[in-house]
Every structure is written in structure tokens, then in C-alpha cells.
Scaffold this motif. Sequence first.
Motif, PDB file in Angstrom:
ATOM      1  N   VAL A 198     162.255 -94.805 -30.931  1.00  0.00           N
ATOM      2  CA  VAL A 198     163.337 -95.036 -31.893  1.00  0.00           C
ATOM      3  C   VAL A 198     162.674 -95.502 -33.184  1.00  0.00           C
ATOM      4  CG1 VAL A 198     165.302 -96.511 -32.475  1.00  0.00           C
ATOM      5  CG2 VAL A 198     165.129 -95.519 -30.181  1.00  0.00           C
ATOM      6  N   ASP A 199     162.988 -94.837 -34.289  1.00  0.00           N
ATOM      7  CA  ASP A 199     162.277 -95.110 -35.548  1.00  0.00           C
ATOM      8  C   ASP A 199     162.763 -96.395 -36.222  1.00  0.00           C
ATOM      9  OD1 ASP A 199     160.623 -92.584 -35.691  1.00  0.00           O
ATOM     10  OD2 ASP A 199     162.631 -91.766 -35.428  1.00  0.00           O
ATOM     11  N   LEU A 200     164.067 -96.644 -36.142  1.00  0.00           N
ATOM     12  CA  LEU A 200     164.613 -97.921 -36.628  1.00  0.00           C
ATOM     13  C   LEU A 200     165.602 -98.408 -35.584  1.00  0.00           C
ATOM     14  CD1 LEU A 200     165.151-100.141 -38.772  1.00  0.00           C
ATOM     15  CD2 LEU A 200     166.887 -98.624 -39.761  1.00  0.00           C
ATOM     16  N   TYR A 201     165.283 -99.537 -34.949  1.00  0.00           N
ATOM     17  CA  TYR A 201     166.163-100.076 -33.908  1.00  0.00           C
ATOM     18  C   TYR A 201     166.814-101.334 -34.459  1.00  0.00           C
ATOM     19  CZ  TYR A 201     167.443 -99.200 -29.043  1.00  0.00           C
ATOM     20  OH  TYR A 201     168.116 -98.830 -27.905  1.00  0.00           O
ATOM     21  N   GLN A 202     168.155-101.333 -34.520  1.00  0.00           N
ATOM     22  CA  GLN A 202     168.883-102.401 -35.200  1.00  0.00           C
ATOM     23  C   GLN A 202     169.726-103.226 -34.230  1.00  0.00           C
ATOM     24  OE1 GLN A 202     170.401 -99.877 -38.968  1.00  0.00           O
ATOM     25  NE2 GLN A 202     170.352 -98.753 -37.039  1.00  0.00           N
ATOM     26  N   VAL A 203     169.927-104.482 -34.577  1.00  0.00           N
ATOM     27  CA  VAL A 203     170.859-105.326 -33.824  1.00  0.00           C
ATOM     28  C   VAL A 203     172.237-105.134 -34.446  1.00  0.00           C
ATOM     29  CG1 VAL A 203     171.426-107.633 -33.035  1.00  0.00           C
ATOM     30  CG2 VAL A 203     169.024-106.990 -33.368  1.00  0.00           C
ATOM     31  N   HIS A 204     173.131-104.519 -33.673  1.00  0.00           N
ATOM     32  CA  HIS A 204     174.453-104.157 -34.185  1.00  0.00           C
ATOM     33  C   HIS A 204     175.347-105.397 -34.308  1.00  0.00           C
ATOM     34  CE1 HIS A 204     177.527-100.631 -34.131  1.00  0.00           C
ATOM     35  NE2 HIS A 204     177.891-101.561 -34.970  1.00  0.00           N
ATOM     36  N   ASN A 205     175.921-105.592 -35.488  1.00  0.00           N
ATOM     37  CA  ASN A 205     176.839-106.708 -35.735  1.00  0.00           C
ATOM     38  C   ASN A 205     176.236-108.066 -35.378  1.00  0.00           C
ATOM     39  OD1 ASN A 205     178.677-104.841 -36.599  1.00  0.00           O
ATOM     40  ND2 ASN A 205     180.088-105.065 -34.881  1.00  0.00           N
ATOM     41  N   LEU A 206     174.919-108.140 -35.373  1.00  0.00           N
ATOM     42  CA  LEU A 206     174.196-109.402 -35.116  1.00  0.00           C
ATOM     43  C   LEU A 206     174.482-109.984 -33.731  1.00  0.00           C
ATOM     44  CD1 LEU A 206     174.677-111.167 -38.601  1.00  0.00           C
ATOM     45  CD2 LEU A 206     172.839-109.630 -37.879  1.00  0.00           C
ATOM     46  N   VAL A 207     174.965-109.166 -32.801  1.00  0.00           N
ATOM     47  CA  VAL A 207     175.312-109.674 -31.466  1.00  0.00           C
ATOM     48  C   VAL A 207     174.041-110.181 -30.760  1.00  0.00           C
ATOM     49  CG1 VAL A 207     176.306-109.109 -29.209  1.00  0.00           C
ATOM     50  CG2 VAL A 207     177.255-108.075 -31.291  1.00  0.00           C
ATOM     51  N   ALA A 208     174.047-111.462 -30.403  1.00  0.00           N
ATOM     52  CA  ALA A 208     172.926-112.101 -29.669  1.00  0.00           C
ATOM     53  C   ALA A 208     171.586-111.786 -30.349  1.00  0.00           C
ATOM     54  CB  ALA A 208     172.922-111.642 -28.208  1.00  0.00           C
ATOM     55  N   ARG A 226     168.999-113.248 -31.744  1.00  0.00           N
ATOM     56  CA  ARG A 226     167.674-113.823 -31.436  1.00  0.00           C
ATOM     57  C   ARG A 226     167.063-113.147 -30.210  1.00  0.00           C
ATOM     58  NH1 ARG A 226     170.720-117.809 -33.498  1.00  0.00           N
ATOM     59  NH2 ARG A 226     169.878-118.975 -35.271  1.00  0.00           N
ATOM     60  N   LYS A 227     167.877-113.034 -29.161  1.00  0.00           N
ATOM     61  CA  LYS A 227     167.367-112.418 -27.922  1.00  0.00           C
ATOM     62  C   LYS A 227     167.116-110.920 -28.098  1.00  0.00           C
ATOM     63  CE  LYS A 227     170.560-114.027 -25.080  1.00  0.00           C
ATOM     64  NZ  LYS A 227     171.242-114.203 -23.782  1.00  0.00           N
ATOM     65  N   ARG A 228     167.994-110.266 -28.854  1.00  0.00           N
ATOM     66  CA  ARG A 228     167.799-108.814 -29.050  1.00  0.00           C
ATOM     67  C   ARG A 228     166.542-108.538 -29.876  1.00  0.00           C
ATOM     68  NH1 ARG A 228     169.635-109.436 -25.473  1.00  0.00           N
ATOM     69  NH2 ARG A 228     171.838-109.601 -24.996  1.00  0.00           N
ATOM     70  N   LEU A 229     166.259-109.393 -30.843  1.00  0.00           N
ATOM     71  CA  LEU A 229     165.037-109.182 -31.640  1.00  0.00           C
ATOM     72  C   LEU A 229     163.805-109.343 -30.755  1.00  0.00           C
ATOM     73  CD1 LEU A 229     165.790-110.903 -35.093  1.00  0.00           C
ATOM     74  CD2 LEU A 229     165.793-108.466 -34.529  1.00  0.00           C
ATOM     75  N   THR A 230     163.860-110.279 -29.817  1.00  0.00           N
ATOM     76  CA  THR A 230     162.719-110.462 -28.909  1.00  0.00           C
ATOM     77  C   THR A 230     162.489-109.197 -28.082  1.00  0.00           C
ATOM     78  OG1 THR A 230     163.177-112.821 -28.828  1.00  0.00           O
ATOM     79  CG2 THR A 230     161.812-111.920 -27.048  1.00  0.00           C
ATOM     80  N   LEU A 231     163.580-108.630 -27.579  1.00  0.00           N
ATOM     81  CA  LEU A 231     163.445-107.375 -26.815  1.00  0.00           C
ATOM     82  C   LEU A 231     162.839-106.277 -27.700  1.00  0.00           C
ATOM     83  CD1 LEU A 231     166.255-105.771 -24.594  1.00  0.00           C
ATOM     84  CD2 LEU A 231     164.811-104.408 -26.085  1.00  0.00           C
ATOM     85  N   LEU A 232     163.352-106.170 -28.919  1.00  0.00           N
ATOM     86  CA  LEU A 232     162.882-105.087 -29.807  1.00  0.00           C
ATOM     87  C   LEU A 232     161.437-105.311 -30.245  1.00  0.00           C
ATOM     88  CD1 LEU A 232     166.124-104.481 -31.917  1.00  0.00           C
ATOM     89  CD2 LEU A 232     165.198-103.090 -30.042  1.00  0.00           C
ATOM     90  N   GLU A 233     161.050-106.563 -30.431  1.00  0.00           N
ATOM     91  CA  GLU A 233     159.645-106.846 -30.794  1.00  0.00           C
ATOM     92  C   GLU A 233     158.710-106.434 -29.648  1.00  0.00           C
ATOM     93  OE1 GLU A 233     160.711-110.551 -33.802  1.00  0.00           O
ATOM     94  OE2 GLU A 233     160.358-110.923 -31.678  1.00  0.00           O
ATOM     95  N   ARG A 234     159.166-106.648 -28.429  1.00  0.00           N
ATOM     96  CA  ARG A 234     158.360-106.246 -27.280  1.00  0.00           C
ATOM     97  C   ARG A 234     158.210-104.719 -27.271  1.00  0.00           C
ATOM     98  NH1 ARG A 234     161.440-108.351 -22.940  1.00  0.00           N
ATOM     99  NH2 ARG A 234     161.283-110.398 -23.863  1.00  0.00           N
TER     100      ARG A 234
END
Length: 266
Positions: free
Chosen positions: A98-108, A110-118
Motif C-alpha cells: 500500500v503506497d499511502l496507508y492512512q488512519v481513517h477519521n483518526l480512529v484509535a 496511536r495504535k493504528r500508527l504503531t501497526l502501520l509503522e511495523r
Amino acid sequence: METRELGAGGPEVSVVGMGTWQTLDVAGGRDDVVTAALDAGSTFVDSSPMYGEAERTLAQGLGDRRGEAFVATKLWTPDDAEARRQAKRALEFYGGRVDLYQVHNLVAWRKRLTLLERERDRGTVVAIGATHYSPSAFGELAEVMRTGRISAIQIPYNPDERDVEREILPLAQDLGLGVVVMRPLGGGRLVRNDPGAAALEPLRAFGVETWGQALLKWVLSDPRCHVAIPATSRPGRMRENAAAGAPPWLDDEARAYVARLAGARA
Ligand SMILES: NC(=O)c1ccc[n+]([C@@H]2O[C@H](COP(=O)([O-])OP(=O)(O)OC[C@H]3O[C@@H](n4cnc5c(N)ncnc54)[C@H](OP(=O)(O)O)[C@@H]3O)[C@@H](O)[C@H]2O)c1
């Protein structure tokens, strides 16, 4: 089609892309619209698990042309296991990247950014972003922007929705973040209020032939905006929208004129 860096040092993206909310949420497919987008150089495509069937129909439409596209999608859930399922599904849809993976509507977020960073560390995600549609969430969006954990935002911007001009666009510029513009046609409402051919006459020198193109050029004439993602279910309109992705850009006077046309008819 002009391309711009999605933020300082970011990947090059087509200035006119394609959204998929509602338009690609169909049981079968909309291969013709996706093909029209790619053929016209609108290679930035945006989806979300929130959009029903859209992620799947987008993947189907891209088919073996996946490599030509810059795929943006989103995680959208408060549930950790579901977030992992969403990521697994999207990576399967889009050839493992996925070229740009976004957290939709800022839902959770902090945790979603951790998943995406991994995922980014594993090489499956190129860039990470965050989106919100509502000015009531722009304070929190600014907080996310300042964390240094994202390189792009997705926000609404059109002559009728200018709240981002206050804090979000200046902050994005200061931080060197990419800016993806949702709802460039006002969700369809602005573009439906076509002021007519005579009113568009002063804009022809800027390469504007239709009211939809005037609205898209209004967005893209602000250099802080890197890609606008109008959605359409019609291949002809996709080609029309893509044609707005080339200079000349509107000067301040022409931009104010478009805003007046939009305001007068809103
Ligand atoms: N992250 C978020 O919270 C969020 C929220 C909203 C949207 N988005 C993203 O942003 C994308 C764009 O926003 P949006 O879909 O709400 O609104 P939009 O792109 O501003 O407007 C879409 C509407 O405009 C019509 N349209 C498109 N091109 C046209 C043209 N050239 N002439 C006349 N009508 C035209 C479409 O109808 P036809 O199908 O009949 O052409 C559709 O009804 C979404 O698809 C989605 O990917 C994100």
C-alpha cells in the motif's frame, strides 16, 4: 498530468487522482472507471474498508496494471484484531504493497500508527497518513501532524469548505507534509450547481472547459495541495476531471472568481 511531491521529499503523485467512496461500492465492478483513470494519468487512487466493496472493486479494476497506480487506503476500526484483518486484506488486494496507508477519521490513531509503522518497516507500506472530514476534529488532526509519525494528511477543501486554511494547511506546509484533498467537488453538491458556459468564459485561458474542472483547478492552484481525489462512477467524467490536472493554474483573481461563482450558487 502534473505530478507533485506528496510532502517534502515524498513520492511523486498525480495532482488529480480518484476517490472511491460510493462510486466503487458496487457488487460487480467498475473496471471502466478505473481504466479511464489510469489511461488519463490519474494514478493516485484512494479507498477505505469503510467504503463497502470499494477496496475490492478498485483492486479488480487495477488488475495487472497495479504497478501503474499509487494506492492509498485506510484502517478504520477501534478493534485491534479487525485492524490486522483490514491490513492483511488490503495487502492481498494490492499486490503486497500500500503506497499511502492512512488512519481513517483518526480512529484509535496511536495504535493504528504503531501497526502501520511495523508494516512500513517490513516494506509493505510506503507512506503513512491520517484523515478527517470534520473541522471539529482538526485540533486532534493537528496533534497527530505534530507527532512526526505521518507524512501526509487527507482533508476536505473546496470553495464552500475552507476551514483547513486556518490551521491545517499552514501547519502541513511548515511540517512538509503531503496534502490529499477529499470532496474537491463538494461531495457533488457544488459541481451540480453549474453556472453555465458564459460564466466559465473568463476561465478558458486557464484551460477550464467545465465547471468541474474549475472547481478542481481552484483546489490545485493552492500549491500546498498535492492531489485532489474527485470520485465518479462515469468514465467520461473521470477523463474530464483528469484534464484539470495540467497548468496553467488559476491566479488569485481567477480563484476568487470561481469561489464567487460557487458561493453565488451554493
Ligand atoms: N477520509 C474521509 O473522511 C473521506 C470523506 C469523504 C470522502 N473521502 C474520499 O474523497 C473522495 C472524494 O470525495 P467525495 O466522493 O465525497 O466527493 P467529490 O469527489 O467532491 O464528489 C463526488 C460526486 O461528484 C460527481 N462528479 C464527479 N465528477 C464530476 C464531474 N466532472 N461533473 C459532474 N459531477 C461529477 C459524482 O457523481 P457521478 O458518479 O454521477 O459522476 C459524485 O456524486 C471520496 O470518494 C473518498 O475517496 C474521504
